[in-house]
Design a protein around this motif. Structure first.
Motif, PDB file in Angstrom:
ATOM      1  N   PRO A 172       0.805  -1.226   0.000  1.00 37.86           N
ATOM      2  CA  PRO A 172       0.000   0.000   0.000  1.00 37.86           C
ATOM      3  C   PRO A 172       0.839   1.279   0.000  1.00 37.86           C
ATOM      4  CG  PRO A 172      -0.896  -1.595   1.544  1.00 37.86           C
ATOM      5  CD  PRO A 172       0.426  -2.149   1.084  1.00 37.86           C
ATOM      6  N   ARG A 173       1.983   1.238   0.698  1.00 41.43           N
ATOM      7  CA  ARG A 173       2.846   2.427   0.763  1.00 41.43           C
ATOM      8  C   ARG A 173       4.287   2.110   0.369  1.00 41.43           C
ATOM      9  NH1 ARG A 173       3.642   3.699   5.719  1.00 41.43           N
ATOM     10  NH2 ARG A 173       2.463   2.066   6.785  1.00 41.43           N
ATOM     11  N   ARG A 174       4.491   1.067  -0.409  1.00 38.82           N
ATOM     12  CA  ARG A 174       5.846   0.611  -0.719  1.00 38.82           C
ATOM     13  C   ARG A 174       6.116   0.657  -2.221  1.00 38.82           C
ATOM     14  NH1 ARG A 174       7.957  -2.662   3.615  1.00 38.82           N
ATOM     15  NH2 ARG A 174       9.138  -3.969   2.178  1.00 38.82           N
ATOM     16  N   VAL A 175       7.315   1.152  -2.558  1.00 40.68           N
ATOM     17  CA  VAL A 175       7.755   1.225  -3.950  1.00 40.68           C
ATOM     18  C   VAL A 175       9.158   0.652  -4.038  1.00 40.68           C
ATOM     19  CG1 VAL A 175       8.366   2.747  -5.874  1.00 40.68           C
ATOM     20  CG2 VAL A 175       6.358   3.257  -4.461  1.00 40.68           C
ATOM     21  N   ARG A 176       9.369  -0.219  -5.016  1.00 43.00           N
ATOM     22  CA  ARG A 176      10.683  -0.830  -5.210  1.00 43.00           C
ATOM     23  C   ARG A 176      11.220  -0.480  -6.595  1.00 43.00           C
ATOM     24  NH1 ARG A 176      12.552  -7.009  -3.910  1.00 43.00           N
ATOM     25  NH2 ARG A 176      11.983  -6.223  -1.842  1.00 43.00           N
ATOM     26  N   LEU A 177      12.504  -0.143  -6.643  1.00 48.28           N
ATOM     27  CA  LEU A 177      13.214   0.059  -7.901  1.00 48.28           C
ATOM     28  C   LEU A 177      14.293  -1.004  -8.010  1.00 48.28           C
ATOM     29  CD1 LEU A 177      12.735   3.194  -6.581  1.00 48.28           C
ATOM     30  CD2 LEU A 177      13.510   3.746  -8.889  1.00 48.28           C
ATOM     31  N   THR A 178      14.387  -1.611  -9.175  1.00 48.44           N
ATOM     32  CA  THR A 178      15.433  -2.583  -9.477  1.00 48.44           C
ATOM     33  C   THR A 178      16.307  -1.995 -10.575  1.00 48.44           C
ATOM     34  OG1 THR A 178      13.909  -4.393  -8.945  1.00 48.44           O
ATOM     35  CG2 THR A 178      15.901  -4.962 -10.168  1.00 48.44           C
ATOM     36  N   PHE A 179      17.624  -2.120 -10.402  1.00 47.24           N
ATOM     37  CA  PHE A 179      18.557  -1.449 -11.293  1.00 47.24           C
ATOM     38  C   PHE A 179      19.179  -2.400 -12.308  1.00 47.24           C
ATOM     39  CE2 PHE A 179      18.853   0.795  -7.110  1.00 47.24           C
ATOM     40  CZ  PHE A 179      18.100   1.901  -7.487  1.00 47.24           C
ATOM     41  N   THR A 180      19.642  -1.836 -13.402  1.00 47.34           N
ATOM     42  CA  THR A 180      20.256  -2.631 -14.462  1.00 47.34           C
ATOM     43  C   THR A 180      21.745  -2.836 -14.252  1.00 47.34           C
ATOM     44  OG1 THR A 180      20.729  -0.673 -15.808  1.00 47.34           O
ATOM     45  CG2 THR A 180      18.594  -1.748 -16.139  1.00 47.34           C
ATOM     46  N   THR A 181      22.355  -2.020 -13.398  1.00 51.77           N
ATOM     47  CA  THR A 181      23.809  -2.064 -13.224  1.00 51.77           C
ATOM     48  C   THR A 181      24.168  -2.150 -11.748  1.00 51.77           C
ATOM     49  OG1 THR A 181      23.891   0.365 -13.201  1.00 51.77           O
ATOM     50  CG2 THR A 181      24.239  -0.727 -15.314  1.00 51.77           C
ATOM     51  N   ALA A 182      25.390  -2.622 -11.498  1.00 47.92           N
ATOM     52  CA  ALA A 182      25.918  -2.648 -10.140  1.00 47.92           C
ATOM     53  C   ALA A 182      26.485  -1.263  -9.837  1.00 47.92           C
ATOM     54  CB  ALA A 182      27.012  -3.708 -10.025  1.00 47.92           C
ATOM     55  N   ASP A 183      25.848  -0.559  -8.923  1.00 48.98           N
ATOM     56  CA  ASP A 183      26.215   0.817  -8.634  1.00 48.98           C
ATOM     57  C   ASP A 183      25.698   1.140  -7.235  1.00 48.98           C
ATOM     58  OD1 ASP A 183      26.331   3.604  -8.395  1.00 48.98           O
ATOM     59  OD2 ASP A 183      25.967   3.935 -10.515  1.00 48.98           O
ATOM     60  N   ARG A 184      26.604   1.242  -6.286  1.00 47.44           N
ATOM     61  CA  ARG A 184      26.200   1.440  -4.894  1.00 47.44           C
ATOM     62  C   ARG A 184      25.416   2.727  -4.677  1.00 47.44           C
ATOM     63  NH1 ARG A 184      28.152  -1.223  -0.747  1.00 47.44           N
ATOM     64  NH2 ARG A 184      28.012   0.638   0.580  1.00 47.44           N
ATOM     65  N   GLU A 185      25.655   3.715  -5.514  1.00 49.24           N
ATOM     66  CA  GLU A 185      25.057   5.025  -5.283  1.00 49.24           C
ATOM     67  C   GLU A 185      23.612   5.122  -5.757  1.00 49.24           C
ATOM     68  OE1 GLU A 185      26.498   9.635  -5.768  1.00 49.24           O
ATOM     69  OE2 GLU A 185      26.357   8.400  -7.554  1.00 49.24           O
ATOM     70  N   LEU A 186      23.176   4.229  -6.634  1.00 51.13           N
ATOM     71  CA  LEU A 186      21.850   4.361  -7.225  1.00 51.13           C
ATOM     72  C   LEU A 186      20.740   4.349  -6.180  1.00 51.13           C
ATOM     73  CD1 LEU A 186      22.159   2.159 -10.439  1.00 51.13           C
ATOM     74  CD2 LEU A 186      22.161   4.658 -10.260  1.00 51.13           C
ATOM     75  N   ALA A 187      20.909   3.578  -5.123  1.00 47.17           N
ATOM     76  CA  ALA A 187      19.888   3.546  -4.067  1.00 47.17           C
ATOM     77  C   ALA A 187      19.746   4.908  -3.409  1.00 47.17           C
ATOM     78  CB  ALA A 187      20.238   2.482  -3.031  1.00 47.17           C
ATOM     79  N   LEU A 188      20.871   5.616  -3.242  1.00 47.51           N
ATOM     80  CA  LEU A 188      20.826   6.940  -2.632  1.00 47.51           C
ATOM     81  C   LEU A 188      20.256   7.970  -3.603  1.00 47.51           C
ATOM     82  CD1 LEU A 188      23.294   5.316  -1.145  1.00 47.51           C
ATOM     83  CD2 LEU A 188      23.769   7.569  -0.177  1.00 47.51           C
ATOM     84  N   ILE A 189      20.645   7.877  -4.870  1.00 48.16           N
ATOM     85  CA  ILE A 189      20.111   8.817  -5.859  1.00 48.16           C
ATOM     86  C   ILE A 189      18.601   8.660  -5.961  1.00 48.16           C
ATOM     87  CG2 ILE A 189      20.097   9.432  -8.295  1.00 48.16           C
ATOM     88  CD1 ILE A 189      23.000   8.675  -8.433  1.00 48.16           C
ATOM     89  N   ALA A 190      18.132   7.408  -5.895  1.00 43.78           N
ATOM     90  CA  ALA A 190      16.684   7.172  -5.940  1.00 43.78           C
ATOM     91  C   ALA A 190      15.978   7.921  -4.818  1.00 43.78           C
ATOM     92  CB  ALA A 190      16.399   5.679  -5.856  1.00 43.78           C
ATOM     93  N   GLY A 191      16.616   7.966  -3.670  1.00 41.93           N
ATOM     94  CA  GLY A 191      16.016   8.648  -2.532  1.00 41.93           C
ATOM     95  C   GLY A 191      15.957  10.148  -2.662  1.00 41.93           C
ATOM     96  N   LEU A 192      16.690  10.715  -3.618  1.00 44.01           N
ATOM     97  CA  LEU A 192      16.765  12.169  -3.772  1.00 44.01           C
ATOM     98  C   LEU A 192      15.981  12.706  -4.963  1.00 44.01           C
ATOM     99  CD1 LEU A 192      20.518  12.837  -2.904  1.00 44.01           C
ATOM    100  CD2 LEU A 192      18.507  13.318  -1.493  1.00 44.01           C
ATOM    101  N   ARG A 193      15.272  11.845  -5.703  1.00 49.49           N
ATOM    102  CA  ARG A 193      14.461  12.347  -6.815  1.00 49.49           C
ATOM    103  C   ARG A 193      13.257  13.126  -6.259  1.00 49.49           C
ATOM    104  NH1 ARG A 193      17.837  12.238 -10.897  1.00 49.49           N
ATOM    105  NH2 ARG A 193      18.970  12.781  -8.990  1.00 49.49           N
ATOM    106  N   PRO A 194      12.946  14.289  -6.818  1.00 44.86           N
ATOM    107  CA  PRO A 194      11.770  15.040  -6.352  1.00 44.86           C
ATOM    108  C   PRO A 194      10.478  14.297  -6.662  1.00 44.86           C
ATOM    109  CG  PRO A 194      12.703  16.037  -8.339  1.00 44.86           C
ATOM    110  CD  PRO A 194      13.669  14.987  -7.893  1.00 44.86           C
ATOM    111  N   ILE A 195       9.522  14.385  -5.751  1.00 47.04           N
ATOM    112  CA  ILE A 195       8.237  13.715  -5.918  1.00 47.04           C
ATOM    113  C   ILE A 195       7.166  14.763  -6.220  1.00 47.04           C
ATOM    114  CG2 ILE A 195       6.523  12.206  -4.864  1.00 47.04           C
ATOM    115  CD1 ILE A 195       9.307  10.921  -5.445  1.00 47.04           C
ATOM    116  N   LEU A 196       6.458  14.564  -7.334  1.00 41.12           N
ATOM    117  CA  LEU A 196       5.427  15.475  -7.801  1.00 41.12           C
ATOM    118  C   LEU A 196       4.057  14.798  -7.713  1.00 41.12           C
ATOM    119  CD1 LEU A 196       7.317  16.670 -11.022  1.00 41.12           C
ATOM    120  CD2 LEU A 196       7.460  17.618  -8.716  1.00 41.12           C
ATOM    121  N   GLN A 197       3.024  15.615  -7.881  1.00 45.79           N
ATOM    122  CA  GLN A 197       1.663  15.089  -7.777  1.00 45.79           C
ATOM    123  C   GLN A 197       1.148  14.668  -9.151  1.00 45.79           C
ATOM    124  OE1 GLN A 197      -1.911  17.635  -7.281  1.00 45.79           O
ATOM    125  NE2 GLN A 197      -1.966  16.805  -5.195  1.00 45.79           N
ATOM    126  N   LYS A 198       0.850  13.403  -9.319  1.00 42.74           N
ATOM    127  CA  LYS A 198       0.399  12.893 -10.613  1.00 42.74           C
ATOM    128  C   LYS A 198      -0.911  13.535 -11.061  1.00 42.74           C
ATOM    129  CE  LYS A 198      -1.103   8.705 -13.000  1.00 42.74           C
ATOM    130  NZ  LYS A 198      -1.410   7.264 -12.877  1.00 42.74           N
TER     131      LYS A 198
END
Length: 611
Positions: A172-198
């Motif tokens: 209900p309140r969970r979103v998962r992203l799966t990445f194509t490459t091995a990159d430790r930073e991608l999880a942190l970058i995902a956390g910093l994307r701005p969230i807008l109202q659909k």
């Protein structure tokens, strides 16, 4: 919700799914995530260490921008918007602590979860998270924001999206992203994307929004009023949903932030002297020492504050566009660097008070070390030895002058380099074998550094005249500059790249080959270096801090010895002049020093008349 799939092979998707299933048991939700190691703050932390949780709320402050704006949407390539909006009116799933190299704590998300190798990341939204109109922030909003910014947003968001194999709602309140490459930073970058109202954009074109179509955000501030070319006024939302979060205590303290726009920096500074502005940042050490003694400073109505930091110098200087001949020849770029008499310019314009940048990561342990490359750094660079410019492996440092106006030794070296590249003086003009003169245009925009940049170029133009080179200096307004910069329509231009203690995927956007010809990218120089690309990859896949430092030092060598920029001053301390009513936690400064996460974020207003 049905998962949203994007360009990736079925085989890869199946393998990743299997990997997720086998790793799920070992993952645990956490209140934060660090690039390396564990977050410094515990789950029950009260506030950020550099914020005052008891700071009073209230007050009206005014800041100034040079130029204008024709958009209030900072997330698209269309138009020019006030740079402050992204930080003050919109939020991400996670928020950053500026007292750690790269650590995030929960903001819109109450927790973050990732596998041991960080090939996927999952966020759980806070049930109380709300947009400024009171509607809840949902998993659907999150997924739509990632997809829209990744496909229709500004190019700075698209590189990350290219590395997302799948995004899906897993609860209900969970979103998962799966990445194509091995990159430790991608999880942190995902956390910093701005969230807008659909819902705001149903049936509307996000990329072609009109000025009045202001994206709805969830942050403490909302746009309350604006007048094109004159001002934008932000009000603190009294119903802001997250005011009691540990990450928010003691932050966003002003009731109103008004951004005034000025035609040039001189007018802006006069407005500050008249106390029409609440603060101003000064980048010239000499002016700081000699020109901030006007009556309001002497009376104590305006205070001078210096904010030290521990971050890398970054790169400030004049970028050379290698997409254009003859700047595609490192020997010509090297000659232009030799002709730049930094010591004389520095003494003339700053009284010698500001030291020069020596590399992209100078003043930090990430900087390239003097002399030849050794150990892991040399091992990383060795496969590219035949393609690297001189000095990359054996050691490179910027040419130093004797401080005199003539700069004879370096000019002689410049003449020799130009001759090697096929340029010789004919009738007082430097020409190539086809008789074409060497004439360059430097493009400058009207911003807070324009006066200093223009003065530097005036001195530099006289030095180039002695080599037979004509330098044309073009100073244009912000809107024109943005368009020409977007299309790389310049030979040289002023550039400032602030770099962190944890550089990562943004390095691809700054210097990666894939961004070299991407309109609007920040790779102004047009760098296409397999070695630079490989060093960035090594940084992003490093499994230890030591490996990360070695890769960053190797990248520093490639960029510095590549002679892509004429470096100028470093800014080792932030200089802020401000009205005396403005206060900040003087005994708990963040390691990153000044920035929008410091001022205005953790400052507050104390009305002296109420004391």
């Amino acid at each position: 919700m049905t998962p949203v799939f994007f360009q990736y092979k079925r085989a890869l998707g199946a393998a990743l799914s299997a990997l997720v299933l086998c790793q799920g048991a070992s993952a645990e939700p956490s209140h934060g995530i660090a690039m390396y190691g564990a977050p410094a703050l515990p789950p029950d932390f009260v506030s950020l260490p550099y914020a005052n949780p008891d700071a009073p709320k209230g007050g009206r402050v005014v800041t100034g921008n040079v130029g204008s704006f024709d958009s209030l949407n900072p997330f698209t390539l269309k138009g020019s918007s006030p740079w402050q909006l992204r930080h003050l009116t919109h939020e991400s799933l996670m928020g950053r602590s500026w007292d750690e190299p790269f650590t995030l704590y929960g903001l819109l998300a109450e927790s973050i979860e990732t596998g041991p190798d960080r090939k996927w990341v999952e966020f759980t939204l806070r049930p109380e998270a709300r947009f400024s109109d009171g509607s809840p922030v949902t998993a659907e909003d999150v997924i739509w924001s990632y997809e829209t910014l990744g496909t229709k947003g500004h190019p700075r968001y698209r590189g990350f999206w290219d590395q997302v194999a799948r995004i899906e709602q897993t609860g209900p309140r969970r979103v998962r992203l799966t990445f194509t490459t091995a990159d430790r930073e991608l999880a942190l970058i995902a956390g910093l994307r701005p969230i807008l109202q659909k819902a705001q954009w149903d049936g509307r074109d996000f990329a072609d929004a009109a000025l009045r179509d202001i994206p709805i955000g969830s942050a403490p501030y909302v746009v309350a009023d604006y007048e094109v070319g004159r001002h934008v006024t932000l009000h603190r939302n009294p119903d802001y949903w997250g005011r009691e979060l540990p990450l928010r205590r003691g932050t966003s303290n002003f009731d109103e932030i008004r951004i005034e726009f000025y035609g040039d920096n001189t007018v802006l500074k006069e407005a500050f002297k008249a106390q029409a502005l609440s603060w101003i940042r000064e980048f010239n050490a000499d002016r700081w020492e000699t020109q901030y003694d006007f009556p309001a400073v002497q009376s104590g109505q305006i205070v001078k504050s210096e904010i030290p930091h521990s971050k890398p110098s970054g790169m400030t200087g004049f970028a050379m566009n290698t997409r254009r001949a003859p700047l595609d020849d490192w020997r010509v770029r090297d000659a232009l660097i030799h002709a730049f008499n930094f010591e004389y310019i520095n003494d003339t314009l700053t009284g010698g008070r500001q030291p020069r940048i020596t590399s992209y990561f100078s003043n930090s342990d990430l900087a390239m070390q003097p002399g030849p490359a050794t150990g892991a750094v040399r091992d990383l660079l060795a496969p590219f030895a035949d393609t690297l410019p001189p000095g990359t492996l054996d050691g490179y440092s910027l040419p130093a002058a004797d401080g005199s106006a003539r700069n004879r030794r370096n000019l002689r070296r410049a003449v020799a380099l130009l001759a090697q590249a096929g340029w010789t003086v004919q009738d007082g003009i430097l020409k190539n074998a086809q008789g074409q003169p060497l004439e360059l245009t430097v493009l400058l925009q009207q911003d807070a550094l324009i006066q200093q940049a223009s003065a530097i170029m005036d001195i530099y133009a006289r030095a180039l005249e002695r080599l037979g080179i004509r330098l044309n200096v073009q100073s244009i307004d912000k809107a024109q500059y943005a368009e020409r910069e977007r299309n790389f329509d310049f030979d040289l231009t002023f550039m400032r790249r602030s770099l962190s203690l944890s550089p990562g995927n943004e390095q691809r956007f700054y210097w990666g080959s894939a961004a070299a010809d991407q309109p609007g990218s920040r790779n102004l120089m047009g760098i296409r270096s397999p070695a630079a690309d490989a060093m960035i990859d090594a940084m992003l896949t490093a499994q230890s801090r030591d490996g990360f430092v070695a890769a960053t030092r190797a990248l520093d060598r490639v960029l510095t010895a590549g002679r892509y920029v004429i470096p100028i001053h470093q800014y080792a301390v932030g200089r802020i002049a401000h009205i005396s009513e403005l206060q900040y936690p003087k005994d708990n400064l963040p390691i990153y020093g000044d920035g929008i996460g410091f001022l205005p974020e953790v400052w507050w207003y104390e009305d002296k008349n109420e004391q």
